[in-house]
Design a protein around this motif. Structure first.
Motif, PDB file in Angstrom:
ATOM      1  N   ARG A   1       9.858  89.526  17.369  1.00 26.14           N
ATOM      2  CA  ARG A   1       9.406  88.405  18.197  1.00 26.14           C
ATOM      3  C   ARG A   1       7.935  88.553  18.559  1.00 26.14           C
ATOM      4  NH1 ARG A   1      14.820  89.357  21.652  1.00 26.14           N
ATOM      5  NH2 ARG A   1      16.224  88.884  19.930  1.00 26.14           N
TER       6      ARG A   1
ATOM      7  N   SER B   1      18.596  80.999  14.767  1.00 27.77           N
ATOM      8  CA  SER B   1      18.471  81.799  15.989  1.00 27.77           C
ATOM      9  C   SER B   1      19.868  82.206  16.449  1.00 27.77           C
ATOM     10  CB  SER B   1      17.778  81.004  17.102  1.00 27.77           C
ATOM     11  OG  SER B   1      16.484  80.591  16.705  1.00 27.77           O
TER      12      SER B   1
ATOM     13  N   GLU C   1      15.881  84.877  21.297  1.00 30.58           N
ATOM     14  CA  GLU C   1      15.242  84.390  20.073  1.00 30.58           C
ATOM     15  C   GLU C   1      14.780  82.949  20.241  1.00 30.58           C
ATOM     16  OE1 GLU C   1      17.085  85.243  16.196  1.00 30.58           O
ATOM     17  OE2 GLU C   1      18.497  86.491  17.313  1.00 30.58           O
TER      18      GLU C   1
ATOM     19  N   ALA D   1      11.732  82.861  22.566  1.00 27.72           N
ATOM     20  CA  ALA D   1      10.526  83.386  21.922  1.00 27.72           C
ATOM     21  C   ALA D   1       9.901  82.339  21.006  1.00 27.72           C
ATOM     22  CB  ALA D   1      10.862  84.647  21.138  1.00 27.72           C
ATOM     23  N   LYS D   2      10.714  81.625  20.271  1.00 20.97           N
ATOM     24  CA  LYS D   2      10.205  80.607  19.349  1.00 20.97           C
ATOM     25  C   LYS D   2       9.649  79.401  20.116  1.00 20.97           C
ATOM     26  CE  LYS D   2      13.277  82.253  15.753  1.00 20.97           C
ATOM     27  NZ  LYS D   2      14.580  82.126  15.056  1.00 20.97           N
TER      28      LYS D   2
END
Length: 604
Positions: free
Chosen positions: A225, A243, A248, A251-252
């Motif tokens: 990440r 994801s 996750e 983070a994106k």
């Protein structure tokens, strides 16, 4: 981006919409007294009228105002009292081939559920027949009202150098496809190692897409990440459906990506992160909904995006927010919000009249102002698509499999046991674990051990005949007696065979070679169930309901053979997907999907 999916572009009919809105000429359609889901303000507007002309919304009667001035002698008037009007639902990432039918049959299944648009990545067909096959597949799409928007396959093969596919897609192919009128983005960039290493073809595909002012959809299952994720996004990849956790997803989102929250037949990711996402209070405008892969029985028995919406609401998501994720958020990401995603003046009249915002049952579905489905039934029909011969003769093993074909030699190993690598399956997810197990050795051959749920797996190159290769491995987690085989094996779609004995494995392989591909279940020398998929070994030529019945029989066979996991054929089908961690088997052998290096069958 110019939208070629509407009945008429706005620049051709804006003068007529102006006149309809002011009551100077009548509308083609007026929907009256609906409770409107206003996705632009996150409101439900009661007792709203909607006037439509030229396939587009001309006028909204809000707050006590009506569209009576838009009604003429030939205007179709629909009383929507007690119903909720929502924009047509869109799936932000879907592989039609997973439903085992072509796009026209897919439309018959999903449009009555309220789906009016799909963003379709045809990389299954692309891996078998290349861009020529993709083009043939979308000729079928032109026959139905569903807006099938193509995101051409970026990764054919999924990862270079570790498997053999039936075709290769290059950056030059992608650059050419960006001129096609049904292309809106680049299909999922699974080759994230290629992006991180600035591999010429992967980067070239992204560049060609960005140069055409299209977005690049992604596939980033890596746990990194930090540097790798930043680099992936910096390259121009702007969305991801792969994801597995709230961390996750967050983070994106924090790096500006659009995250496609997935809920398909087998990949049931929503429960793993949506409750935390709702509780976190973060802005969800960069969140989209998608199904990714649906088997036909899911579409026929449970639904499509309506099913995803039901699941999202049950997990705590506000219904209007959920609809935004399947409408305006999706349209904005793909650069189509000037035409799609909301019921507002000038936009395409893709409208679903729902019973409520809990069950999401579609009473009426309009696409470009035309009534195309009612009470769960399509009001359009199609004759079977005439596929060219080169799309229906694609299984070429170059050998007639026998039990001996499936013997896994263990030279130099005495009878007893041997330590081997195996893929450990995680039901309901695309991920596997790389584990070491002990298997019996008898007569110089490695055997399955069904008593400990250790099955043998084989992958055969089905594209290159006698020149093709095959490889063996082991898997745990399925718990079956007998054998299963399929040519739906992502993404190279080679022949994948799994079982606890060589005789049943050979019968399963021969059965699919003879019928042109599909899925089969075999036990004790008997074919228990068969789903014939002669189009590229991926799709049927039959009605979606017929295919769903055959898949249901196959699912019943799996259960009789001892398997309890959801959508086991779909889970089995990703055992050769060389771009998702941790361990996969291709026709060239084991692939470590963290290092993207080959691994030996025997463990040290």
């Amino acid at each position: 981006m110019r939208n070629t999916f509407c009945k008429a572009p706005l620049w051709e009919c804006n003068d007529e919409l102006v006149r309809v809105a002011q009551g100077e000429i009548p509308a083609d359609l007026v929907i009256r007294h609906a409770d409107l889901v206003c996705v632009t303000t996150h409101e439900i507007l009661p007792d709203t009228d909607i006037a439509v002309a030229c396939g587009r919304v001309a006028y909204l009667g809000i707050g006590g105002r009506t569209a009576e001035h838009c009604i003429g002698e030939n205007t179709v008037v629909v009383d929507a009292t007690g119903l909720v009007a929502a924009p047509g639902l869109m799936d932000s990432h879907i592989h039609v081939e997973s439903a085992m039918v072509g796009v026209s049959e897919y439309a018959r299944a999903v449009v009555p559920r309220g789906t009016t648009g799909i963003f379709c990545d045809p990389h299954e067909v692309g891996n078998v027949r290349g861009m020529r096959g993709v083009r043939a597949m979308f000729e079928d799409a032109r026959r139905v009202p569903l807006k099938a928007m193509m995101t051409p396959p970026s990764c054919v093969p999924a990862v270079t150098g570790v498997e053999d596919t039936g075709a290769v897609v290059t950056a030059a192919d992608i650059a050419d496809s960006m001129g096609w009128d049904d292309v809106v983005a680049l299909g999922e960039m699974m080759n994230f190692p290629g992006i991180l290493s600035c591999e010429e073809n992967a980067i070239g595909e992204v560049r060609a897409t960005l140069a055409a002012d299209r977005v690049v959809t992604g596939h980033f299952p890596s746990p990194d990440r930090d540097r790798a994720l930043n680099a992936y996004v910096a390259a121009g990849v702007s969305s991801c459906h792969e994801s597995g956790s709230f961390d996750e997803v967050l983070a994106k989102l924090r790096l500006g990506m659009y995250v496609q929250l997935r809920y398909g037949s087998a990949w049931l990711n929503l429960p793993g992160y949506l409750p935390q996402l709702v509780e976190s209070g973060v802005d969800l405008r960069h969140c989209l909904l998608c199904s990714d892969d649906n088997h036909p029985h899911t579409l026929v028995d449970e639904g499509h995006m309506d099913r995803v919406l039901r699941a999202a609401v049950e997990l705590g998501l506000d219904p209007v927010t959920a609809i935004q994720m399947a409408t305006i958020n999706c349209a904005e990401y793909f650069g189509l919000a000037h035409d799609l995603g909301s019921i507002t003046p000038g936009k395409c009249a893709d409208i679903v009249l729902l019973d409520d915002l809990e069950g999401f049952f579609a009473r009426k579905v309009f696409i470009d102002g035309d009534l195309v489905a009612q009470d769960g039934h399509a009001l359009f029909d199609v004759t079977p698509h005439e596929w060219p011969d080169w799309m229906t003769h694609t299984v070429n093993l170059g050998v007639a499999p026998t039990a001996e074909t499936f013997r896994v030699a263990a030279p130099g190993i005495a009878d007893g046991t041997a330590r081997v690598r195996a893929m450990a399956i995680e039901p309901g997810d695309t991920l596997t674990r790389d584990v070491v197990v002990e298997v019996p050795v008898v007569g110089g051959a490695l055997l399955a051990d069904p008593s400990r749920d250790i099955l043998k797996v084989a992958v055969f190159d089905r594209h290159h005949g006698a020149a093709g290769t095959h490889a063996f491995g082991f898997v745990t987690g399925f718990g079956i007696h007998g054998a299963l085989a399929q040519t739906v094996s992502h993404d190279a779609h080679n022949l994948l065979v799994m079982g606890d004995n060589d005789d049943d494995m050979a019968l399963a392989a021969r059965t699919l070679a003879e019928c042109g591909g599909g899925e089969v279940a075999v036990a004790d020398g008997e074919v228990l169930a068969l789903v014939e998929l002669p189009v590229c070994g991926l799709m049927s030529t039959e009605r979606v309901e017929v295919v769903a019945e055959k898949v249901a029989r196959a699912r019943g066979a799996w259960e009789r053979m001892g398997c309890t996991m959801p959508s086991p054929f779909m889970t089995m089908g990703v055992m050769s997907l060389a771009c998702v961690p941790e361990l996969r088997l291709t026709n060239r052998g084991y692939v470590n999907c963290l290092t993207f290096e080959t691994e030996s069958l025997l463990a040290q």
